[in-house]
Design an enzyme around this catalytic site. Structure first.
Site, PDB file in Angstrom:
ATOM      1  N   LYS A 244     -30.770 -72.854  39.367  1.00 21.97           N
ATOM      2  CA  LYS A 244     -31.519 -73.491  40.823  1.00 21.97           C
ATOM      3  C   LYS A 244     -31.704 -74.819  40.127  1.00 21.97           C
ATOM      4  CE  LYS A 244     -31.492 -70.250  43.466  1.00 21.97           C
ATOM      5  NZ  LYS A 244     -31.368 -68.917  43.510  1.00 21.97           N
TER       6      LYS A 244
ATOM      7  N   TRP B 165     -36.559 -61.680  46.953  1.00 23.20           N
ATOM      8  CA  TRP B 165     -36.312 -61.627  46.095  1.00 23.20           C
ATOM      9  C   TRP B 165     -37.360 -60.003  44.787  1.00 23.20           C
ATOM     10  CZ3 TRP B 165     -31.093 -62.466  45.456  1.00 23.20           C
ATOM     11  CH2 TRP B 165     -30.990 -64.201  45.590  1.00 23.20           C
TER      12      TRP B 165
ATOM     13  N   ASP C 156     -40.557 -63.766  38.015  1.00 23.47           N
ATOM     14  CA  ASP C 156     -39.123 -64.806  38.764  1.00 23.47           C
ATOM     15  C   ASP C 156     -39.271 -65.790  38.338  1.00 23.47           C
ATOM     16  OD1 ASP C 156     -36.390 -65.650  39.557  1.00 23.47           O
ATOM     17  OD2 ASP C 156     -36.686 -63.720  41.214  1.00 23.47           O
TER      18      ASP C 156
HETATM   19  C1  PLP Z   1     -31.535 -67.307  43.257  1.00 17.42           C
HETATM   20  C2  PLP Z   1     -32.533 -66.076  42.734  1.00 17.42           C
HETATM   21  C3  PLP Z   1     -32.105 -64.804  42.304  1.00 17.42           C
HETATM   22  C4  PLP Z   1     -30.984 -64.209  41.888  1.00 17.42           C
HETATM   23  O1  PLP Z   1     -30.096 -64.889  41.022  1.00 17.42           O
HETATM   24  P1  PLP Z   1     -28.841 -64.560  40.623  1.00 17.42           P
HETATM   25  O2  PLP Z   1     -28.970 -65.701  39.050  1.00 17.42           O
HETATM   26  O3  PLP Z   1     -28.379 -65.347  41.504  1.00 17.42           O
HETATM   27  O4  PLP Z   1     -29.229 -63.280  39.857  1.00 17.42           O
HETATM   28  C5  PLP Z   1     -33.089 -64.401  41.734  1.00 17.42           C
HETATM   29  N1  PLP Z   1     -34.149 -64.918  42.229  1.00 17.42           N
HETATM   30  C6  PLP Z   1     -35.016 -65.601  43.233  1.00 17.42           C
HETATM   31  C7  PLP Z   1     -36.392 -66.715  42.672  1.00 17.42           C
HETATM   32  C8  PLP Z   1     -33.799 -66.635  42.883  1.00 17.42           C
HETATM   33  O5  PLP Z   1     -33.479 -67.662  43.781  1.00 17.42           O
END
Ligand code: PLP
Length: 359
Positions: free
Chosen positions: A196, A102, A172
């Site tokens: 998540k 990511w 993030d």
């Molecule tokens: C799942 C995830 C993403 C991607 O998220 P989307 O909502 O599918 O764009 C980005 N960063 C992390 C750390 C993730 O776990």
């Protein structure tokens, strides 16, 4: 009704009481004769939800008046672009800590806008550990320092914020937001896809500090991608169903005891699993012990054959979605806030029996 022990990495398990609450009021929200998701996003009902969710997020994280909360669409992946689109002008530099897939995706997008200085990369060691403080090499004057607080795929996690050379952090936090206390003063912007740890897919939480927004670029930014567009008013239709559920998840977090409570709870669950993994050589953690995630527990078995058997036998014991990401292989147990202690105990129990039988 039988619910599975759900270890999905995302979309992930949600608190049962939240699901039941939404179910109970779905077709007739507060005696209005319609569901919430059939009403205008500018009406009193949704306005209240948007406001409550905003206030709860601020209260839970300790964010003061200096913070804005936005409920955007496009996933965390859109924030990979939106952050540099707003903050990184040609000629300027942003620092990025590369600790997994990511982070790499975020770096790729930032490169379209300005200079990216990679302060650390764990890539050579297949992202199996996080940097120590002395391994972070920052640039002179970055606009911000970006990091991924929890690496969902590889299973590593920053338990506290990385020290920067002085710039604010952009984080993030998609896979561990609200799983433990954070030091909000260190951040300029935090984003997290909800699916998540916060609710259903469809909304991305963005917490944005006003003093950080002052660093916004002067060049034109497409309206929908400009953070300012979304402050103080709903520019377009928000993902009302997702925000409605996130608001109840936030209420549930507060009722349980907030981030301190979840920190203890998540630490307990992770401890149970890692202790089992560390008992002998049969199970093998895939990352350095000091970097282990309390959200995504990744491990291998002695052979791929045994891993396949493990997954299918686990499923027959109601333990579901344990397959590791294809870039790591093996097993991944995602144990976010809403994962019950009973689910982790059932998994540990199964691991013990499996080892006794096949080890
Ligand atoms: C799942 C995830 C993403 C991607 O998220 P989307 O909502 O599918 O764009 C980005 N960063 C992390 C750390 C993730 O776990």
């Amino acid at each position: 009704m039988k619910r599975i022990h759900n270890f999905s990495a995302g979309p992930a398990v949600l608190p049962l009481e939240v699901l039941e609450k939404v179910q109970a009021e779905l077709v007739n929200y507060r005696d209005k004769g319609s569901s919430l998701i059939e009403m205008s996003h500018r009406g009193a009902e949704y306005t209240e939800i948007n406001e409550l969710a905003t206030q709860r997020l601020k209260a839970i994280t300790g964010a003061g008046d200096d913070w804005e909360v936005l409920f955007l669409q496009g996933g965390a992946s859109t924030q990979f672009t939106m952050v540099p689109h707003n903050f990184l002008a040609p000629g300027q530099t942003a620092d990025y800590i590369d600790t997994g897939s990511w982070s790499s995706k975020a770096i790729k997008e930032a490169n379209l806008f300005g200079n990216v200085h990679v302060a650390f990369s764990g890539k050579e060691r297949n992202y199996s550990r996080l940097p120590g403080t002395d391994e972070l090499l920052f640039s002179e004057n970055p606009v911000y320092t970006h990091f991924t607080s929890n690496n969902t795929i590889f299973g590593t996690q920053f338990y506290s914020e990385p020290e920067t050379g002085g710039s604010l952090l952009v984080c993030d936090a998609s896979s561990d937001f609200l799983s433990h206390p954070i030091d909000i003063e260190k951040y300029g912007l935090i984003y997290a896809g909800a699916q998540k740890n916060l609710g259903p897919a469809g909304v991305t939480i963005v917490m944005l500090r006003k003093s950080f927004l002052e660093l916004q670029k002067k060049d034109p930014i497409p309206t929908i991608l400009n953070y300012n567009t979304h402050i103080g008013t709903l520019f377009n239709t928000p993902p009302v169903f997702a925000v409605y559920m996130v608001n109840y998840v936030l209420e549930w977090i507060q009722k349980k005891g907030g981030l301190e409570w979840f920190d203890r709870f998540n630490t307990e669950k992770a401890y149970l699993l890692y202790s089992e993994i560390d008992k002998d050589e049969f199970y093998r953690g895939t990352v350095d012990k000091s970097s282990r995630s309390k959200m995504n527990v990744t491990f291998r078995l002695p052979s791929e054959e045994l891993e396949k058997t493990f997954l299918s036998e686990a499923a027959s014991h109601n333990l579901v979605a344990l397959k590791g990401h294809r870039s790591v292989g093996g097993i991944r147990a995602s144990i976010y806030n809403a994962c019950e202690l009973d689910s982790v105990k059932a998994l540990v129990n199964f691991m013990q029996h499996f080892r006794a039988e096949k080890g």
